[in-house]
Design an enzyme around this catalytic site. Structure first.
Site, mmCIF file in Angstrom:
data_model
loop_
_atom_site.group_PDB
_atom_site.id
_atom_site.type_symbol
_atom_site.label_atom_id
_atom_site.label_comp_id
_atom_site.label_asym_id
_atom_site.label_seq_id
_atom_site.Cartn_x
_atom_site.Cartn_y
_atom_site.Cartn_z
ATOM 1 N N ASP A 82 -7.153 8.414 2.492
ATOM 2 C CA ASP A 82 -6.891 7.185 1.246
ATOM 3 C C ASP A 82 -7.534 5.264 2.258
ATOM 4 O OD1 ASP A 82 -6.287 6.520 -1.384
ATOM 5 O OD2 ASP A 82 -4.428 6.230 -0.834
ATOM 6 N N HIS A 180 -2.109 -2.087 -5.667
ATOM 7 C CA HIS A 180 -0.440 -1.455 -5.309
ATOM 8 C C HIS A 180 0.917 -2.122 -4.865
ATOM 9 C CE1 HIS A 180 -5.181 -0.013 -3.054
ATOM 10 N NE2 HIS A 180 -4.722 0.419 -3.958
ATOM 11 N N HIS A 208 -6.284 3.983 -9.477
ATOM 12 C CA HIS A 208 -5.374 2.638 -7.606
ATOM 13 C C HIS A 208 -4.605 2.260 -8.284
ATOM 14 C CE1 HIS A 208 -7.545 4.476 -4.173
ATOM 15 N NE2 HIS A 208 -8.349 4.840 -4.632
ATOM 16 N N GLY A 209 -3.444 2.655 -7.264
ATOM 17 C CA GLY A 209 -2.208 1.048 -7.526
ATOM 18 C C GLY A 209 -1.623 2.130 -9.140
ATOM 19 N N ALA A 210 -0.882 2.870 -9.467
ATOM 20 C CA ALA A 210 -0.479 3.528 -10.684
ATOM 21 C C ALA A 210 1.217 3.052 -10.755
ATOM 22 C CB ALA A 210 -1.251 4.665 -10.956
ATOM 23 N N SER A 211 1.435 2.772 -9.138
ATOM 24 C CA SER A 211 3.034 2.614 -9.903
ATOM 25 C C SER A 211 3.558 1.682 -10.497
ATOM 26 C CB SER A 211 3.405 2.461 -8.207
ATOM 27 O OG SER A 211 3.490 3.795 -7.711
ATOM 28 N N ALA A 232 2.047 5.850 -5.164
ATOM 29 C CA ALA A 232 2.375 5.739 -3.250
ATOM 30 C C ALA A 232 3.649 5.265 -3.748
ATOM 31 C CB ALA A 232 1.614 5.655 -2.895
ATOM 32 N N THR A 233 4.212 4.003 -3.963
ATOM 33 C CA THR A 233 4.949 3.287 -4.134
ATOM 34 C C THR A 233 6.511 3.994 -4.840
ATOM 35 O OG1 THR A 233 3.538 1.433 -3.957
ATOM 36 C CG2 THR A 233 5.776 1.062 -4.737
HETATM 37 P P1 13P Z 1 0.691 2.383 -5.369
HETATM 38 O O1 13P Z 1 1.218 2.164 -4.509
HETATM 39 O O2 13P Z 1 0.454 1.289 -6.380
HETATM 40 O O3 13P Z 1 1.884 3.315 -6.717
HETATM 41 O O4 13P Z 1 -0.607 2.951 -4.970
HETATM 42 C C1 13P Z 1 -0.872 3.927 -4.543
HETATM 43 C C2 13P Z 1 -2.774 4.233 -4.440
HETATM 44 O O5 13P Z 1 -3.347 3.432 -4.942
HETATM 45 C C3 13P Z 1 -3.127 5.219 -3.440
HETATM 46 O O6 13P Z 1 -4.391 4.566 -2.644
#
Ligand code: 13P
Length: 285
Positions: A82, A180, A208-211, A232-233
């Protein structure tokens, strides 16, 4: 089963109108929570690792853990690099046995982004490895990689068509307003832009960045063509919170098998919610 590439699992998800969750992992415990939960819900799953995670845990260790998980369960499990930026590092991981990679040259200008992606696609496709690239620029920082604060550059649908044609990439991460990390305000997603990108392209699209993005908004992006959702977050926060809560009650605790278990349990609740959000349960067959 063996570790699979993300190519076929994403094409299937696109056709059937759900998304495969890509969860960022860091160690044995986070891998265990994700694969055990995905197996319970019969969901295909992607274990994502950033360059910083490789620095921390080692590409060989993580791949070995992923392989054990893939043999143990009968759901499709992919391990995906990633936000990798260095060709040599990607090549090394492919040679080790990784089957899915992202080359993130999204901070480069269009032509340079294409050039870097093509180089990786050329090496990867000969070895049956799938490649994701990013066009446009998400806000926020992912493990030290990302744009300056406040910098967003949404994906241009026409440029996306040319990018895909030139690079022959397997999936494309699009910038439609997510970032992110956590949001200070609820993000405003550009659904119309996503719809236009979807109409003009024919490969799986990645969010990406779904948190921190409301569940209903993510579901809407899936309806409009997203078939891989990166998280991720929220996993990091839940795991850490589970461990912190345990230490609050048991400040004398010193056995990692006890306190890490509480991190795992807290993280599991988030993994279940995200699999439900993606609609990927019972799609493992
Ligand atoms: P988040 O940390 O916002 O969930 O983003 C995860 C991500 O896009 C990993 O590539």
């Amino acid at each position: 089963m063996e570790i699979v590439s993300t190519r076929d699992m994403l094409i299937k998800a696109c056709k059937q109108g759900y998304a495969v969750p890509a969860f960022n992992i860091h160690n044995l415990e986070t891998i265990q929570v994700i694969v055990e939960t995905a197996n319970e819900l019969k969901s295909p799953v992607i274990l994502a690792l950033t360059p910083a995670t490789v620095d921390y845990a080692g590409a060989e260790y993580l791949l070995a853990l992923g392989k054990v998980a893939a043999e143990k369960y009968s759901i499709p499990i992919a391990m995906h690099l990633d936000h990798f930026q260095q060709y040599q590092q990607i090549k090394k991981c492919i040679d080790l046995g990784y089957k899915s990679v992202m080359i993130d040259a999204s901070l480069d200008v269009f032509e340079k982004n294409i050039k870097k992606v093509k180089e990786v696609v050329c090496y990867a496709h000969k070895r049956g490895v799938s490649v994701e690239a990013e066009l446009g620029c998400l806000g926020g920082i992912e493990d030290d990689i990302g744009a300056r604060e406040g910098v967003f550059l949404l994906t241009d649908p026409v440029a996306a068509t040319e990018f895909i044609k030139e690079t022959e990439v397997d999936s494309l991460a699009v910038a439609i307003g997510t970032a992110h990390g956590l949001y200070k305000f609820e993000p405003i997603l550009d659904f119309a832009r996503l719809e236009e990108i979807k109409n003009k392209t024919d490969i799986p699209l990645v969010l990406h960045g779904a948190s921190g993005v409301p569940t209903e908004s993510v579901k809407k992006t899936i309806k409009l063509g997203i078939c891989k959702v990166n998280i991720a977050t929220e996993l990091k926060i839940s795991f850490a919170q589970g461990v912190k809560d345990y230490f609050n009650i048991h400040p004398e605790a010193d056995d990692p098998r006890e306190y890490l278990q509480h991190g795992k349990e807290a993280m599991k609740e988030v993994v279940i919610k995200k699999i439900e959000m993606c609609g990927s349960y019972n799609k493992a067959q």
